[in-house]
Design a protein around this motif. Sequence first.
Motif, PDB file in Angstrom:
ATOM      1  N   ARG A   1     -13.977  -0.015  -0.871  1.00 33.94           N
ATOM      2  CA  ARG A   1     -13.013  -0.192  -1.728  1.00 33.94           C
ATOM      3  C   ARG A   1     -11.673  -0.723  -1.345  1.00 33.94           C
ATOM      4  NH1 ARG A   1     -12.600   1.761  -7.477  1.00 33.94           N
ATOM      5  NH2 ARG A   1     -10.470   1.798  -7.190  1.00 33.94           N
ATOM      6  N   PHE A   2     -11.253  -0.364  -0.077  1.00 33.78           N
ATOM      7  CA  PHE A   2      -9.697  -0.670   0.416  1.00 33.78           C
ATOM      8  C   PHE A   2     -10.202  -1.326   1.721  1.00 33.78           C
ATOM      9  CE2 PHE A   2      -8.561   2.212  -2.985  1.00 33.78           C
ATOM     10  CZ  PHE A   2      -7.399   1.678  -3.312  1.00 33.78           C
TER      11      PHE A   2
ATOM     12  N   TRP B   1       0.752  -1.227   0.032  1.00 33.96           N
ATOM     13  CA  TRP B   1       0.089  -0.111  -0.146  1.00 33.96           C
ATOM     14  C   TRP B   1       0.829   1.205   0.169  1.00 33.96           C
ATOM     15  CZ3 TRP B   1      -1.508  -3.138   4.684  1.00 33.96           C
ATOM     16  CH2 TRP B   1      -2.334  -3.563   4.637  1.00 33.96           C
TER      17      TRP B   1
ATOM     18  N   ASP C   1      -3.245   0.626  -3.975  1.00 36.02           N
ATOM     19  CA  ASP C   1      -3.129  -0.652  -3.515  1.00 36.02           C
ATOM     20  C   ASP C   1      -2.708  -1.739  -4.554  1.00 36.02           C
ATOM     21  OD1 ASP C   1      -3.606  -3.019  -1.991  1.00 36.02           O
ATOM     22  OD2 ASP C   1      -5.728  -3.040  -2.333  1.00 36.02           O
TER      23      ASP C   1
END
Length: 92
Positions: free
Chosen positions: A83-84, A25, A34
């Motif tokens: 999303r992450f 990351w 990412d």
Amino acid sequence: MLAIVWFLVWLFVMQEFVDYYLDMWIVTDERIIDISQHGLFKRTSAELHLENIVDVTAQVIGVLPTMLNYGDVLIQTPGEVVRFHFKQIPRP
């Protein structure tokens, strides 16, 4: 037969090591990148601009993560899907 078993064990260990070692990351002042390694020959990369972040959630679940102060961070974008998902990071 034993050589085949040792080869399969070695292959599994190396695949897990490559998956762990090549995941990264990158957090800058403009975006989050990412880069994820899936298996030996597949890599995905995604980026998220900081102005698109809607929600950030930190989760510390369990006795061991609480004692050692690590957990997960989930970053939500305007869509429904997270999303992450940063797993097992120190001091979330």
